[in-house]
Enzyme design. Sequence first.
Site, PDB file in Angstrom:
ATOM      1  N   HIS A 181      79.523 120.937  47.569  1.00 14.40           N
ATOM      2  CA  HIS A 181      80.083 121.230  46.246  1.00 14.40           C
ATOM      3  C   HIS A 181      79.053 120.767  45.221  1.00 14.40           C
ATOM      4  O   HIS A 181      78.860 119.559  45.051  1.00 14.40           O
ATOM      5  CB  HIS A 181      81.408 120.491  46.048  1.00 14.40           C
ATOM      6  N   HIS A 217      77.679 123.009  53.904  1.00 22.88           N
ATOM      7  CA  HIS A 217      78.913 122.898  53.090  1.00 22.88           C
ATOM      8  C   HIS A 217      78.713 121.878  51.968  1.00 22.88           C
ATOM      9  O   HIS A 217      78.783 120.673  52.215  1.00 22.88           O
ATOM     10  CB  HIS A 217      80.095 122.473  53.977  1.00 22.88           C
ATOM     11  N   HIS A 248      88.911 126.681  54.937  1.00 24.34           N
ATOM     12  CA  HIS A 248      89.535 125.366  54.748  1.00 24.34           C
ATOM     13  C   HIS A 248      90.823 125.422  55.561  1.00 24.34           C
ATOM     14  O   HIS A 248      91.799 126.038  55.143  1.00 24.34           O
ATOM     15  CB  HIS A 248      89.818 125.088  53.269  1.00 24.34           C
ATOM     16  N   ASP A 250      80.151 118.447  53.039  1.00 20.56           N
ATOM     17  CA  ASP A 250      81.302 118.510  52.125  1.00 20.56           C
ATOM     18  C   ASP A 250      81.166 117.479  51.007  1.00 20.56           C
ATOM     19  O   ASP A 250      82.167 116.927  50.545  1.00 20.56           O
ATOM     20  CB  ASP A 250      82.631 118.340  52.868  1.00 20.56           C
ATOM     21  N   HIS A 255      84.637 121.396  57.906  1.00 23.47           N
ATOM     22  CA  HIS A 255      84.962 119.964  57.881  1.00 23.47           C
ATOM     23  C   HIS A 255      86.122 119.600  58.806  1.00 23.47           C
ATOM     24  O   HIS A 255      87.168 119.116  58.363  1.00 23.47           O
ATOM     25  CB  HIS A 255      85.233 119.461  56.460  1.00 23.47           C
ATOM     26  N   LYS A 310      84.732 132.263  51.361  1.00 21.71           N
ATOM     27  CA  LYS A 310      85.526 131.070  51.685  1.00 21.71           C
ATOM     28  C   LYS A 310      87.007 131.333  51.494  1.00 21.71           C
ATOM     29  O   LYS A 310      87.437 131.821  50.443  1.00 21.71           O
ATOM     30  CB  LYS A 310      85.083 129.926  50.757  1.00 21.71           C
TER      31      LYS A 310
HETATM   32  O1  DOR Z   1      87.874 116.449  49.555  1.00 18.84           O
HETATM   33  C1  DOR Z   1      87.642 117.591  49.176  1.00 18.84           C
HETATM   34  N1  DOR Z   1      87.063 117.809  47.976  1.00 18.84           N
HETATM   35  N2  DOR Z   1      88.013 118.608  49.931  1.00 18.84           N
HETATM   36  C2  DOR Z   1      87.932 119.879  49.509  1.00 18.84           C
HETATM   37  O2  DOR Z   1      88.314 120.752  50.226  1.00 18.84           O
HETATM   38  C3  DOR Z   1      87.439 120.185  48.146  1.00 18.84           C
HETATM   39  C4  DOR Z   1      86.614 119.110  47.627  1.00 18.84           C
HETATM   40  C5  DOR Z   1      86.369 119.209  46.137  1.00 18.84           C
HETATM   41  O3  DOR Z   1      86.016 120.305  45.666  1.00 18.84           O
HETATM   42  O4  DOR Z   1      86.497 118.207  45.444  1.00 18.84           O
HETATM   43 ZN    ZN Z   2      84.485 121.355  50.693  1.00 17.24          ZN
END
Ligand code: DOR
Ligand code: ZN
Length: 344
Positions: A16, A14, A137, A248, A175, A100
């Site tokens: 970003h 997971h 999520h 995450d 998460h 997702k």
């Molecule tokens: O804290 C988070 N940041 N939770 C999420 O679900 C998305 C993520 C983000 O893309 O910044």
């Molecule tokens: Zn995430």
Amino acid sequence: MTDILTIRRPDDWHVHLRDGSMLEAVAGYTARQFARAIVMPNLAPPVTTTAAARAYRERIMAALPEDSDFTPLMTAYLTDTIDADDLAAGHAEGVFTAAKLYPAGATTNSDSGVTDVANIYGVIERMEAIDMPLLIHGEVTDSEIDIFDREAVFIERILEPLTRKFPALRIVFEHITTANAVAFVKDTGPNIAATITPHHCVINRNAMFTGGIRPHAYCLPVAKREPHRLAVRAAAVSGSSKFFLGTDTAPHVRGDKESSCGCAGIFNAPFALESYAEVFAAEGALDQLEGFASEHGPRFYGLPLNEGTVTLRRAPTDVPDAIALEGAEIVPFQAGETLGWTLD
Ligand code: DOR
Ligand code: ZN
């Protein structure tokens, strides 16, 4: 006492990675630690088609350091109107590893998410039939529900009914942050698993309010009370194949975090393995780190285990106060702290 730990090369289930200059700045951190990563699709605009995912994958490959052999695993962002044929074709072609589900409004760039899971039952049925994992999520967005209860209420209202309606669907509850989620995953069939972040093993909700407001400890789902942290941490180190590594990591530039309406997300990619190692060592469970980091995830996804190894050493790692990128900076998780482990 183990001072040197060599484990099979791990994956991050997971992440970003963002886009543009942020992607350029952060991709190398994940690629340095992990062989593969499940890449979240919550860009603006989100990755909703096979063509968009293919193009994004190319941008990620172009952003990687020359010598890296990292493989991004792409995901589709489900919307009320997602094209199930394109989704299935993207999965068959190997572009999409999973899809997702963001409840609309739950988190960063989730405005185009699903407004009611019933709107995509047809799509989910198709995913169940082609054995495409659904990543969730798991928070309700109802403003009347206390933010600290949104995960627990999601389990009751959405997740539990979903698992009954689609008993063969493979689901990753992403998460997880509560004892409720740990219990649900343990008590539900083998096709339900969960990712666990380093930060939800390390901080509880007090971290957001230590001596003042601490925006760099704010993420979604938000950290919960101490008993929940302990339950999540115990699940991570338990050796159960239902729990695996998903950082995450979610970078935002400092100004977007330190703001009157700060963004949710913790950037933990630079030292994620070191953070997890510290947790497993403290729990006397270093022998379980390899399963959590390198075996349970690929087995759940039906992918081969990685070849090769990485080595962690019991030696101090100083986490910098900030990491510079073009014209801005990002504050990493555990900034200014010294971790007890170092990745070779
Ligand atoms: O804290 C988070 N940041 N939770 C999420 O679900 C998305 C993520 C983000 O893309 O910044
Ligand atoms: Zn995430």
